[in-house]
Enzyme design. Structure first.
Site, mmCIF file in Angstrom:
data_model
loop_
_atom_site.group_PDB
_atom_site.id
_atom_site.type_symbol
_atom_site.label_atom_id
_atom_site.label_comp_id
_atom_site.label_asym_id
_atom_site.label_seq_id
_atom_site.Cartn_x
_atom_site.Cartn_y
_atom_site.Cartn_z
ATOM 1 N N GLU A 69 0.837 -1.203 0.000
ATOM 2 C CA GLU A 69 0.000 0.000 0.000
ATOM 3 C C GLU A 69 0.872 1.254 0.000
ATOM 4 O OE1 GLU A 69 -3.250 1.057 3.304
ATOM 5 O OE2 GLU A 69 -1.180 1.148 3.979
ATOM 6 N N ASP A 261 -9.764 1.789 6.649
ATOM 7 C CA ASP A 261 -9.805 1.516 5.212
ATOM 8 C C ASP A 261 -10.866 2.377 4.523
ATOM 9 O OD1 ASP A 261 -7.996 -0.569 5.735
ATOM 10 O OD2 ASP A 261 -8.975 -1.949 4.348
HETATM 11 O O1 LIG Z 1 -2.226 -14.861 4.968
HETATM 12 C C1 LIG Z 1 -3.225 -13.964 4.586
HETATM 13 C C2 LIG Z 1 -2.717 -12.596 4.679
HETATM 14 O O2 LIG Z 1 -1.594 -12.397 3.836
HETATM 15 C C3 LIG Z 1 -3.807 -11.612 4.321
HETATM 16 O O3 LIG Z 1 -3.295 -10.367 4.570
HETATM 17 C C4 LIG Z 1 -4.091 -9.232 4.412
HETATM 18 C C5 LIG Z 1 -3.470 -8.445 3.303
HETATM 19 O O4 LIG Z 1 -4.082 -7.161 3.220
HETATM 20 C C6 LIG Z 1 -3.966 -6.379 4.406
HETATM 21 O O5 LIG Z 1 -4.516 -5.138 4.146
HETATM 22 C C7 LIG Z 1 -3.582 -4.060 4.013
HETATM 23 C C8 LIG Z 1 -3.360 -3.388 5.344
HETATM 24 O O6 LIG Z 1 -4.469 -2.636 5.746
HETATM 25 C C9 LIG Z 1 -4.890 -1.611 4.852
HETATM 26 O O7 LIG Z 1 -4.478 -0.287 5.267
HETATM 27 C C10 LIG Z 1 -4.270 0.001 6.594
HETATM 28 C C11 LIG Z 1 -5.381 0.869 7.130
HETATM 29 O O8 LIG Z 1 -5.169 1.077 8.509
HETATM 30 C C12 LIG Z 1 -3.941 1.718 8.836
HETATM 31 O O9 LIG Z 1 -3.830 1.808 10.245
HETATM 32 C C13 LIG Z 1 -2.750 0.942 8.285
HETATM 33 O O10 LIG Z 1 -1.568 1.670 8.548
HETATM 34 C C14 LIG Z 1 -2.947 0.733 6.805
HETATM 35 O O11 LIG Z 1 -1.875 -0.004 6.243
HETATM 36 C C15 LIG Z 1 -4.325 -1.753 3.461
HETATM 37 O O12 LIG Z 1 -5.145 -1.047 2.562
HETATM 38 C C16 LIG Z 1 -4.173 -3.162 2.989
HETATM 39 O O13 LIG Z 1 -3.306 -3.215 1.861
HETATM 40 C C17 LIG Z 1 -4.691 -7.088 5.530
HETATM 41 O O14 LIG Z 1 -4.605 -6.316 6.718
HETATM 42 C C18 LIG Z 1 -4.100 -8.474 5.735
HETATM 43 O O15 LIG Z 1 -4.865 -9.195 6.676
HETATM 44 O O16 LIG Z 1 -4.965 -11.816 5.130
HETATM 45 C C19 LIG Z 1 -5.510 -13.109 5.081
HETATM 46 C C20 LIG Z 1 -4.445 -14.130 5.479
HETATM 47 O O17 LIG Z 1 -4.951 -15.411 5.337
#
Ligand SMILES: O[C@@H]1[C@@H](O)[C@H](O[C@@H]2CO[C@@H](O[C@@H]3CO[C@@H](O[C@@H]4CO[C@@H](O)[C@H](O)[C@H]4O)[C@H](O)[C@H]3O)[C@H](O)[C@H]2O)OC[C@H]1O
Length: 385
Positions: A69, A261
């Site tokens: 991201e 998000d």
């Molecule tokens: O094994 C898998 C995992 O690999 C899978 O991972 C997910 C991948 O996407 C992640 O989402 C990203 C992180 O969160 C969002 O933004 C956040 C918003 O809140 C803020 O505090 C933070 O700083 C930001 O980064 C991003 O938009 C996404 O790219 C998700 O969190 C993981 O769980 O999940 C399933 C497993 O089986």
């Protein structure tokens, strides 16, 4: 530039700060100052860190990791600011450490790594891939193709091909559902994240992806615009973090509410309106969002149900929410559009450990509201083509 080049394309970039009465020179200075704070500033504000001679990363300062991201956001910001040096460093780090060449998700990028480049996960998050792809297409146009991995256009088209065709040979999963054309939260699931829907990006993929993929992207743009209508609440405009394909909140793991998000939906809808006049609904949606927040103070922003009931829990990223509500003003025409732009202008970038996500959104809003978040591609909207 001609006033109307295609069916939707506006070819115009409003400077809302100027419309609010701020001076052109101070707006220029503010955008540059924001860049400096994020990329060159002191430890209180920066999120960009160089690594060796030719690489750099964006640090998620709240989670102490490097995310696709953030890397893709950094590249989009760098190409908008015409900073090839920064863009190339971020892309080199991404390719060296995040790109997966084997396993179920080969061809995608590991969504989270440590700062030393080791992987925290072997799965991708599709919002990274879509931002990488458009940032690379823009880079290809601004700076021309270079040797791999700086053959930006080829990298973008290959990635887009992987995103929609992976799995056709039983080798994994596509990031978009091939039937309903909706982006998934992760490839190996069947639900979505409304904030991942970027119809304005897909309009451009429909022109610059490999020829055989273009029809898909045009359908994806339409599907995403329709999906946003059913996943945003009809009264408040609030979207959940995760949602089912029918638009209802997916609260299986507690992500069925308006929280971090979700904030990005306002940016995406605003920018789709700015670039393409995507759908008249976008004006209604952004007006509803701004009305919902009109009586709320940033220091008391909360987690909300999509119908607007507040939880006790405070927002983790109130500055990010100020930024996204301001970016909604690209589409909004209601009584709160101006106040939201002014609120952002009067808010400094965030300092402290949670600054990464807020300040990414802040920089996007600064670019967008100063008319600097632009389409950098050859003109294919002309009637002559
Ligand atoms: O094994 C898998 C995992 O690999 C899978 O991972 C997910 C991948 O996407 C992640 O989402 C990203 C992180 O969160 C969002 O933004 C956040 C918003 O809140 C803020 O505090 C933070 O700083 C930001 O980064 C991003 O938009 C996404 O790219 C998700 O969190 C993981 O769980 O999940 C399933 C497993 O089986």
């Amino acid at each position: 530039m001609p006033e109307k080049l295609g069916a939707f394309y506006t070819g115009q970039y409003r400077n809302l700060f100027l419309e609010c009465g701020y001076g052109a020179a101070e707006i220029e200075a503010r955008v540059q100052h924001t860049w400096n704070e994020l990329f060159e500033g002191n430890e209180d504000t920066r999120i960009y860190y160089e690594a060796g001679d030719d690489k750099a990363y964006f640090l998620d300062t709240g989670n102490l990791d490097v995310r696709t991201e953030g890397m893709s956001y950094g590249m989009m910001i760098a190409v908008q600011m015409d900073r090839k040096d920064v863009f190339d460093r971020l892309w080199k780090w991404t390719m060296d450490h995040m790109y997966m060449t084997d396993g179920l998700h080969a061809g995608y990028f590991a969504w989270s790594c440590s700062t030393d480049g080791s992987r925290n996960a072997n799965g991708p998050a599709p919002d990274g891939e879509e931002f990488f792809a458009l940032a690379l297409l823009f880079a290809s146009h601004r700076w021309q193709e270079g040797p791999p991995p700086f053959d930006y256009g080829k990298q973008a088209r290959d990635l887009l091909r992987t995103c929609i065709h992976k799995g056709e040979n039983g080798d994994g999963y596509p990031m978009w559902n091939p039937d309903n054309k909706l982006i998934k939260f992760i490839p190996d699931c069947e639900f979505s994240d409304p904030s991942y829907h970027l119809p304005h990006f897909y309009e451009l993929f429909a022109l610059y992806a490999y020829a055989e993929d273009r029809a898909f992207w045009k359908q994806a743009a339409t599907a995403s615009r329709e999906y946003l209508k059913i996943s945003c609440h009809p009264v408040t405009g609030l979207a959940p973090e995760y949602a089912h394909y029918d638009g209802t909140p997916n609260n299986d793991k507690g992500y069925g509410h308006f929280f971090s998000d979700s904030y990005r939906v306002a940016c995406n809808v605003g920018l789709d309106w700015e670039w393409f006049r995507g759908d008249a609904w976008e004006v209604e949606e952004t007006n509803k969002l701004q009305s919902f927040f009109a009586d709320k103070q940033p220091d008391d922003y909360r987690r909300y149900t999509v119908s607007g009931e507040p939880f006790e829990e405070k927002s983790l990223h109130p500055v990010g929410l100020i930024a996204t509500n301001a970016m909604a003003s690209l589409a909004a025409d209601g009584p709160h559009a101006r106040a939201n732009v002014e609120l952002l202008w009067n808010t400094p970038v965030r300092t402290g450990v949670r600054r990464y996500y807020d300040n990414c959104l802040y920089m996007f809003a600064m670019l967008a509201l100063s008319g600097k978040y632009r389409i950098w591609l050859p003109n294919k909207f002309s009637d002559k083509e």
